[in-house]
Motif scaffolding. Sequence first.
Motif, PDB file in Angstrom:
ATOM      1  N   ALA A 155      12.961  -8.371   4.370  1.00 39.55           N
ATOM      2  CA  ALA A 155      12.737  -6.980   4.746  1.00 39.55           C
ATOM      3  C   ALA A 155      11.256  -6.675   4.814  1.00 39.55           C
ATOM      4  O   ALA A 155      10.781  -5.967   5.705  1.00 39.55           O
ATOM      5  CB  ALA A 155      13.413  -6.049   3.730  1.00 39.55           C
ATOM      6  N   ILE A 156      10.508  -7.238   3.864  1.00 39.51           N
ATOM      7  CA  ILE A 156       9.061  -7.025   3.851  1.00 39.51           C
ATOM      8  C   ILE A 156       8.424  -7.597   5.106  1.00 39.51           C
ATOM      9  O   ILE A 156       7.578  -6.974   5.749  1.00 39.51           O
ATOM     10  CB  ILE A 156       8.424  -7.679   2.606  1.00 39.51           C
ATOM     11  N   VAL A 170       2.083  -3.511  11.237  1.00 40.92           N
ATOM     12  CA  VAL A 170       0.832  -4.018  11.804  1.00 40.92           C
ATOM     13  C   VAL A 170       0.659  -3.525  13.231  1.00 40.92           C
ATOM     14  O   VAL A 170      -0.416  -3.122  13.650  1.00 40.92           O
ATOM     15  CB  VAL A 170       0.800  -5.565  11.762  1.00 40.92           C
ATOM     16  N   VAL A 171       1.753  -3.535  13.993  1.00 46.64           N
ATOM     17  CA  VAL A 171       1.684  -3.043  15.371  1.00 46.64           C
ATOM     18  C   VAL A 171       1.313  -1.567  15.376  1.00 46.64           C
ATOM     19  O   VAL A 171       0.471  -1.111  16.141  1.00 46.64           O
ATOM     20  CB  VAL A 171       3.030  -3.265  16.104  1.00 46.64           C
ATOM     21  N   ASN A 229      -6.558 -11.982  -2.240  1.00 51.14           N
ATOM     22  CA  ASN A 229      -6.529 -11.971  -0.773  1.00 51.14           C
ATOM     23  C   ASN A 229      -7.636 -11.095  -0.189  1.00 51.14           C
ATOM     24  O   ASN A 229      -7.437 -10.366   0.786  1.00 51.14           O
ATOM     25  CB  ASN A 229      -5.165 -11.488  -0.274  1.00 51.14           C
ATOM     26  N   GLY A 230      -8.800 -11.150  -0.810  1.00 50.27           N
ATOM     27  CA  GLY A 230      -9.954 -10.412  -0.305  1.00 50.27           C
ATOM     28  C   GLY A 230      -9.927  -8.923  -0.554  1.00 50.27           C
ATOM     29  O   GLY A 230     -10.753  -8.187  -0.016  1.00 50.27           O
ATOM     30  N   GLU A 231      -9.016  -8.441  -1.383  1.00 47.28           N
ATOM     31  CA  GLU A 231      -8.885  -7.016  -1.656  1.00 47.28           C
ATOM     32  C   GLU A 231      -8.950  -6.760  -3.154  1.00 47.28           C
ATOM     33  O   GLU A 231      -8.293  -7.438  -3.935  1.00 47.28           O
ATOM     34  CB  GLU A 231      -7.552  -6.501  -1.101  1.00 47.28           C
ATOM     35  N   ALA A 269       0.119 -10.448   3.724  1.00 45.94           N
ATOM     36  CA  ALA A 269       0.060  -9.747   5.006  1.00 45.94           C
ATOM     37  C   ALA A 269       0.098  -8.232   4.832  1.00 45.94           C
ATOM     38  O   ALA A 269      -0.332  -7.488   5.713  1.00 45.94           O
ATOM     39  CB  ALA A 269       1.217 -10.183   5.896  1.00 45.94           C
ATOM     40  N   PHE A 270       0.616  -7.780   3.700  1.00 49.12           N
ATOM     41  CA  PHE A 270       0.740  -6.349   3.459  1.00 49.12           C
ATOM     42  C   PHE A 270      -0.550  -5.764   2.903  1.00 49.12           C
ATOM     43  O   PHE A 270      -1.047  -4.766   3.371  1.00 49.12           O
ATOM     44  CB  PHE A 270       1.876  -6.102   2.462  1.00 49.12           C
ATOM     45  N   LYS A 271      -1.054  -6.385   1.852  1.00 45.47           N
ATOM     46  CA  LYS A 271      -2.102  -5.792   1.033  1.00 45.47           C
ATOM     47  C   LYS A 271      -1.633  -4.397   0.600  1.00 45.47           C
ATOM     48  O   LYS A 271      -0.475  -4.027   0.778  1.00 45.47           O
ATOM     49  CB  LYS A 271      -3.439  -5.774   1.760  1.00 45.47           C
TER      50      LYS A 271
END
Length: 342
Positions: A9-10, A18-19, A273-275, A313-315
């Motif tokens: 689901a995620i 993202v779109v 993840n860079g965050e 991919a979410f962050k």
Amino acid sequence: MSSSLLRGAIAALCAAAVVALATGCSDGESGTSSQDASAATDSAGAAGSGVGKVCAGNADCLAFGLTCYPVSTGYAVCSKTCGTNADCDNGTVCSPVQGALVCTPPIYCDACEDHADCGPTAPYCRRDPQPDGSPGAGYCTMECVVGDGVCPAGSSCTKQAGTPSIKDFFCQPDRDSCTGDGSQCSPCKIDADCAPNHTCLQASASSERFCAQDCSAATCPSGYQCAKVGGANYCYAVVGGKATPSCTAGMKGFCDACSADWQCASGRCATKNGESFCAQPGTCTKETEKTDCPPGTFCVPTSAGQACAPAPAFKCQLWKACLASLCGANEICIDGLCKPIP
């Protein structure tokens, strides 16, 4: 929902989000382009005293006897110094710019009734619900992405309540309001926002603006320490045993952007993840992540040890936007968190 179904689901939600993020936040969708806003401001300034006229340098303001002040990156206006809003004209207000008070179009945290009351740098009028459910006072703000650095010090990029879309993220004061009662640590813009014997300070380290008591001849409230600032003595909050130029220690929640542990309610600012984001209190384990972590997050190694974090991919931005679809049958998504239905 099983772990595999949850991750499926995620992934689906992430792809759609993202779109939406890539295509849904243009100036055209907001209804006002930066060029339109600049043209409107320029026209208003030229028709009056010149205050608020868009400029590229002081030469553009000489005819009005004014100075060109940068209000934000890539945006400057002809202006003059001020002490209160009464000193300003052409729809401008008295605002702090580069350590001085000058007349500018309405900026972040200026009062508003609707979008038309706000300037091009903070074009949205937002009202945050109060604890009793009533709408709060309106203030000008801007769209943001969690961790993009757009929001001023003392504020966070938050999801507008009740809006599950990828959009509707705006800068919101960490102290829940743009101005307070004028006492120690109340948010402020000018000295008039503060009580007697208090000054509206802008901390050089954090850029926060807050009311600070003059402690030259008075004792600081509990939890504050007298410190010399610019040749005068003011009360600063005590964080980690030392005077700190901030009034928002411990006010950021899970997945809010951070740069130091003391900013987070959990006392843990983690990087993954860079965050950099505020982690949950305590540590988690992979075996118990379903109970240790909020829905849609996973227990992973971070700079602060094992901590719950959204999928790479979410962050935090997309996790907050998509969380509404991951809440349980008896839960509702409120500001990015699943909470029991009242």
